[in-house]
Design a protein around this motif. Structure first.
Motif, PDB file in Angstrom:
ATOM      1  N   ILE A  98       0.694  -1.117   0.068  1.00  0.00           N
ATOM      2  CA  ILE A  98       0.129  -0.054  -0.054  1.00  0.00           C
ATOM      3  C   ILE A  98       0.835   1.305  -0.004  1.00  0.00           C
ATOM      4  N   ALA A 146      -2.809   5.265  -5.040  1.00  0.00           N
ATOM      5  CA  ALA A 146      -3.545   4.839  -3.959  1.00  0.00           C
ATOM      6  C   ALA A 146      -3.954   6.302  -3.038  1.00  0.00           C
ATOM      7  N   PHE A 205      -7.807   2.328  -3.609  1.00  0.00           N
ATOM      8  CA  PHE A 205      -7.131   2.403  -4.821  1.00  0.00           C
ATOM      9  C   PHE A 205      -8.107   3.236  -5.987  1.00  0.00           C
ATOM     10  N   LEU A 220      -8.053  -0.697   0.213  1.00  0.00           N
ATOM     11  CA  LEU A 220      -6.852  -1.602   0.164  1.00  0.00           C
ATOM     12  C   LEU A 220      -6.421  -1.820   1.882  1.00  0.00           C
ATOM     13  N   LEU A 260      -6.421  -6.926  -1.807  1.00  0.00           N
ATOM     14  CA  LEU A 260      -5.208  -6.882  -1.627  1.00  0.00           C
ATOM     15  C   LEU A 260      -4.253  -8.270  -0.985  1.00  0.00           C
ATOM     16  N   GLN A 319      -3.653  -3.895  -8.357  1.00  0.00           N
ATOM     17  CA  GLN A 319      -2.606  -3.573  -7.391  1.00  0.00           C
ATOM     18  C   GLN A 319      -1.483  -3.913  -7.847  1.00  0.00           C
TER      19      GLN A 319
END
Ligand code: AMP
Ligand code: ZN
Length: 466
Positions: free
Chosen positions: A126, A135, A145, A187, A214, A248
């Motif tokens: 992250i 993000a 995100f 996230l 995630l 991601q």
């Protein structure tokens, strides 16, 4: 041998080539352990087992991850409702899941990571995504995100982002969401004491816990690296879960995430997806309690091609039982064959094995593979009838090697019958002789529930394992 699999993103069957033939890297989304898995879930795990075993049969090495989702909205909700810790809540369901895999003859995979063991890796991802500007933390304790910063978002499921975005909310804070809505997804989920009880981890954004999507990206990345060969799941995983995993992982690493996407169709009941929310499900335990055996369920789940919906019925399960009975009878005939006839099948068996491999290399063509098995049974049975078969051992050897994929063929028929079951058979015969049908049926059910079937033989009824 050329291998090809249907590729979800390309919407066609394409040749499969791993980066390294010695180590095909596979990631399979595992269970959320808030309940017992149902046999719809197991259809997907059996399909993934077929894929893994086929690759090995065709000479590849395999390194596979199947994660355990022990933290998400559902596991937290249920553990808080029960007043137990998350670990205490998920432990029995996790154990049950592995016991069910064993019962279904699903091979152990190399890694079974629990999401809660990878929280630092998730936080790190992250942080990278924030640095890269994809993000953002809007100040509510959560991190999201931004899908508008990832131009290829939606490519896997062929979403028309512009059309769908209208009417959707800007961002979604839940792990599960409406399939029609495309929004920024969570996230890191900020802590809420009433909702989350004592479940939280410290992070740069305060207390909270990872978003479900995630978790898979972080575990795949940590265990298999930035690019993996195959990622699987069932079709309901395509959007949003896998779409979000791609966004991601690729935004974070700057490399393609997955070379080949494979998705199985659902197990359905009366035209509807078997699911916990609809309540139309059977767990494996439900079926075992009805006297069925794991390998019968395995046969049923395996016998329909993974790209075809499988309609679950009890008749289907009975048909699986009969098919296995035919195979068992055949194996026993081969094992008891006392002759050495004229008909040498060596070349024929080689040819059939080649066809078997080709069938599976062609997008896991299980129907063709099973036809080859039953054709072989028919041909060899007639050679046994006429005492022409030269080598029963050669046929058994081929069946054993096919069983490294099918894993539902039994070879060991020396059975150990408990004394009380043997006695129940004797009592049942006496009950029948005195026409006490009720008692005879009761004893038959008792025998069946213990895992045996009664069969007539020239010497009277005998017991066999089912
Ligand atoms: P879950 O525990 O809900 O995350 O589901 C575990 C796996 O089972 C996921 O890959 C789902 O896509 C899959 N799955 C859920 N329902 C079905 C079904 N009815 N048929 C086949 N696969 C399913
Ligand atoms: Zn996943």
């Amino acid at each position: 041998m050329n291998i090809s699999f249907y590729h979800t993103a390309l919407r066609s069957k394409v040749p499969f080539k791993p980066a390294d033939a010695k180590r095909v890297k596979i990631y399979t989304c595992g269970p959320t352990v808030y309940h017992f898995a149902h046999i719809g879930n197991f259809r997907t795990y059996v399909f993934e087992d077929l894929l893994r075993r086929t690759l090995k049969y065709l000479g590849y090495g395999v390194e596979q991850v199947m994660n355990i989702t022990d933290v998400d909205d559902k596991t937290i909700r249920e553990s808080v409702a029960k007043g137990v810790t998350l670990d205490e809540y998920v432990e029995p369901y996790t154990k049950a899941f592995f016991a069910d895999l064993k019962e279904l003859g699903i091979e152990d995979v190399e890694h079974n990571p629990k999401a809660t063991d990878y929280i630092p890796q998730m936080i790190e991802m992250i942080e990278k995504l924030i640095v890269k500007g994809v993000a953002y933390a809007p100040g509510d304790g959560s991190v999201y995100f931004s899908i508008s910063k990832f131009p290829t978002y939606g490519a896997l499921s062929n979403l028309k982002l512009d059309e769908l975005k209208e009417g959707g909310s800007d961002r979604i804070n839940s792990d599960e969401y409406d399939k029609e809505t495309v929004s920024d997804f969570v996230l890191w989920k900020g802590y809420d004491e009433t909702r989350d009880g004592k479940v939280f981890w410290e992070s740069p954004w305060g207390k909270g816990r990872p978003g479900w999507h995630l978790e898979c990206s972080a575990m795949a990345n940590s265990l298999l690296g930035e690019t993996i060969d195959i990622h699987c799941g069932a079709v309901d995983n395509i959007f949003p879960h896998h779409e979000n995993e791609i966004a991601q992982s690729e935004a974070c690493n700057g490399h393609p995430f997955v070379r080949h996407w494979l998705h199985s169709e659902h197990l359905i009941v009366d035209g509807k997806k078997m699911s916990k929310s609809l309540g139309n499900f059977y767990t494996l335990r439900d079926l075992l309690n009805k006297g069925y055996h794991g390998r019968e369920v395995r046969y049923l789940l395996l016998s329909v091609h993974y790209k075809t919906q499988l309609n679950f019925t009890m008749e289907g399960l009975e048909a699986a039982r009969h098919a296995l009975q035919r195979i068992d009878d055949f194996v026993q005939r081969l094992q008891g064959y006392p002759h050495e006839g004229q008909k040498d099948l060596t070349a024929h068996l080689e040819e059939v094995d080649k066809q078997f491999k080709q069938a599976l290399a062609d997008d896991l063509g299980i129907s063709q593979a099973l036809s080859l098995l039953f054709d072989l049974i028919r041909e060899v049975n007639s050679l046994i009838d006429s005492e022409q078969l030269k080598s029963a051992r050669a046929v058994l050897k081929l069946l054993k090697s096919w069983n490294s994929i099918l894993n539902f063929i039994h070879f060991d028929f020396s059975i150990d019958i408990p004394d009380e079951i043997q006695q129940a058979l004797i009592d049942r015969n006496s009950a029948r002789a005195r026409k006490d049908w009720q008692e005879a049926d009761r004893l038959r059910d008792l025998i069946k529930n213990a895992g045996f079937v009664i069969e007539d033989s020239p010497t009277g009824p005998i017991l066999k394992k089912h």
